[in-house]
Design an enzyme around this catalytic site. Structure first.
Site, PDB file in Angstrom:
ATOM      1  N   LYS A  31      -2.533 -13.218   0.680  1.00 16.16           N
ATOM      2  CA  LYS A  31      -3.054 -12.449   1.806  1.00 16.16           C
ATOM      3  C   LYS A  31      -4.579 -12.444   1.764  1.00 16.16           C
ATOM      4  CE  LYS A  31      -3.051  -7.809   1.953  1.00 16.16           C
ATOM      5  NZ  LYS A  31      -4.412  -7.364   2.404  1.00 16.16           N
ATOM      6  N   ASP A  58      -4.711 -11.058   7.250  1.00 16.09           N
ATOM      7  CA  ASP A  58      -4.488  -9.632   7.503  1.00 16.09           C
ATOM      8  C   ASP A  58      -5.757  -8.992   8.068  1.00 16.09           C
ATOM      9  OD1 ASP A  58      -3.626  -6.979   7.384  1.00 16.09           O
ATOM     10  OD2 ASP A  58      -4.061  -6.782   5.243  1.00 16.09           O
ATOM     11  N   LEU A  59      -5.966  -9.165   9.385  1.00 21.75           N
ATOM     12  CA  LEU A  59      -7.163  -8.625  10.030  1.00 21.75           C
ATOM     13  C   LEU A  59      -6.864  -7.416  10.913  1.00 21.75           C
ATOM     14  CD1 LEU A  59      -9.070 -11.909  10.947  1.00 21.75           C
ATOM     15  CD2 LEU A  59      -9.210 -10.521   8.865  1.00 21.75           C
ATOM     16  N   LYS A  60      -5.595  -7.121  11.139  1.00 26.08           N
ATOM     17  CA  LYS A  60      -5.182  -5.905  11.863  1.00 26.08           C
ATOM     18  C   LYS A  60      -5.944  -5.735  13.184  1.00 26.08           C
ATOM     19  CE  LYS A  60      -4.117  -3.321   7.589  1.00 26.08           C
ATOM     20  NZ  LYS A  60      -4.717  -4.225   6.581  1.00 26.08           N
ATOM     21  N   LEU A  61      -5.857  -6.725  14.039  1.00 26.54           N
ATOM     22  CA  LEU A  61      -6.613  -6.671  15.292  1.00 26.54           C
ATOM     23  C   LEU A  61      -6.186  -5.475  16.138  1.00 26.54           C
ATOM     24  CD1 LEU A  61      -6.789 -10.410  16.420  1.00 26.54           C
ATOM     25  CD2 LEU A  61      -8.239  -9.157  14.809  1.00 26.54           C
ATOM     26  N   ASP A  63      -7.900  -3.823  19.727  1.00 21.97           N
ATOM     27  CA  ASP A  63      -8.965  -3.743  20.727  1.00 21.97           C
ATOM     28  C   ASP A  63      -8.311  -3.838  22.098  1.00 21.97           C
ATOM     29  OD1 ASP A  63     -11.557  -3.957  22.038  1.00 21.97           O
ATOM     30  OD2 ASP A  63     -12.339  -4.696  20.130  1.00 21.97           O
ATOM     31  N   ILE A  64      -9.109  -3.975  23.148  1.00 26.94           N
ATOM     32  CA  ILE A  64      -8.519  -4.110  24.471  1.00 26.94           C
ATOM     33  C   ILE A  64      -7.732  -5.424  24.530  1.00 26.94           C
ATOM     34  CG2 ILE A  64     -10.322  -2.706  25.539  1.00 26.94           C
ATOM     35  CD1 ILE A  64     -11.549  -5.294  26.615  1.00 26.94           C
ATOM     36  N   PRO A  65      -6.716  -5.510  25.401  1.00 27.27           N
ATOM     37  CA  PRO A  65      -5.834  -6.685  25.399  1.00 27.27           C
ATOM     38  C   PRO A  65      -6.545  -8.019  25.513  1.00 27.27           C
ATOM     39  CG  PRO A  65      -4.847  -4.928  26.689  1.00 27.27           C
ATOM     40  CD  PRO A  65      -6.227  -4.454  26.315  1.00 27.27           C
ATOM     41  N   THR A 117       0.265   2.370   4.504  1.00 26.12           N
ATOM     42  CA  THR A 117       0.956   2.988   3.366  1.00 26.12           C
ATOM     43  C   THR A 117       0.103   4.030   2.661  1.00 26.12           C
ATOM     44  OG1 THR A 117       0.324   1.065   2.027  1.00 26.12           O
ATOM     45  CG2 THR A 117       2.559   1.092   2.942  1.00 26.12           C
ATOM     46  N   ARG A 179       4.468  -1.285  -6.201  1.00 25.99           N
ATOM     47  CA  ARG A 179       3.936  -1.073  -7.541  1.00 25.99           C
ATOM     48  C   ARG A 179       5.069  -1.187  -8.552  1.00 25.99           C
ATOM     49  NH1 ARG A 179      -0.048  -1.699  -5.213  1.00 25.99           N
ATOM     50  NH2 ARG A 179      -2.019  -0.577  -5.290  1.00 25.99           N
ATOM     51  N   ARG A 209      -3.488  -5.350  -6.571  1.00 22.75           N
ATOM     52  CA  ARG A 209      -4.106  -5.024  -7.853  1.00 22.75           C
ATOM     53  C   ARG A 209      -3.200  -5.139  -9.079  1.00 22.75           C
ATOM     54  NH1 ARG A 209      -7.002   0.002  -4.879  1.00 22.75           N
ATOM     55  NH2 ARG A 209      -5.140  -0.342  -3.617  1.00 22.75           N
TER      56      ARG A 209
END
Length: 230
Positions: A31, A58-61, A63-65, A117, A179, A209
């Site tokens: 990732k 994994d940039l988690k966009l 914003d407006i469509p 999470t 974990r 981690r």
């Protein structure tokens, strides 16, 4: 897209990534998140792909469509395997994201983040002003993601069984917050072990981690991989 444990490369340079990946002699699923991508850019994606690894970008966009659609069109050229958006952006945004993604690559999977999470029910109610349980909030976002044509969601493994029952086994449940037993929780709140995640119905797990900060990353990875795939 394979179902190996996804290793979160939470580093701040391409050199650190190379040093980490040089320890492995097998294909991995890794990732690349905001911390790394914003400091290294697309060049690192090409380098990791040249090693033969699958990539979750994994940039988690959110914003407006129109902006998300255009951004996803650009990301689709990077030949990654999995990308994501925030489900809170709504169905129009998610639909435009999917359209942009498919313009250059039909094979990339796309999932929507439901609730991080690190989010607790107290935070959900007092800070997001969502007056329901986390489970109900996650399920609502998951339904919106499926309605928008997405392949699945990012959620806690604790919600995987609920989502499988409601949306089916083929709907992806990519679950951070993993974990191994007796390890530090760091900033994660809603967590399980790899074995528990599998039993609950997660389709993919993300581990950072416990592997990257381990004294023996290869051994730690193989222990988690065995627990997940056995």
């Amino acid at each position: 897209m394979n179902n190996l444990p996804i290793i979160a490369l939470d580093f701040d340079s391409s050199e650190a990534v190379d040093t980490f990946l040089d320890q492995f002699d097998e294909p991995l699923f890794v990732k690349v998140g905001m911390e790394l991508f914003y400091q290294t850019g697309p060049q690192l994606i090409a380098s990791i792909k040249a090693r033969g690894h699958d990539i979750f970008l994994d940039l988690k966009l959110h914003d407006i469509p129109n902006t998300v659609g255009k951004a996803m069109e650009g990301l689709s050229k990077l030949n990654v395997d999995l990308v994501n958006v925030h489900a809170a952006g709504g169905t129009e945004m998610m639909t435009r994201a999917l359209e942009g993604l498919k313009k250059h690559n039909q094979n990339i999977k796309i999932v929507a983040v439901t609730q991080l999470t690190s989010t607790t029910e107290t935070m959900l109610r007092n800070e997001q002003n969502i007056q329901s349980s986390i489970e109900d909030a996650v399920l609502n976002y998951a339904h919106l993601a499926k309605t928008s044509g997405l392949d699945g969601v990012v959620c806690s493994p604790l919600e995987s069984a609920l989502l499988t029952g409601e949306l089916g086994k083929n709907f992806l449940k990519v679950t951070p917050g993993i974990r191994p037993a007796n390890t530090h929780l760091d900033d994660q709140k809603r967590i399980t072990t790899p074995e528990e995640a599998k039993q609950l119905g997660s389709t993919h797990i993300v581990v950072g981690r416990p592997i990257t900060k381990s004294n023996n990353p290869v051994a730690s990875y193989h222990k988690i991989k065995e627990s997940w795939l056995s």
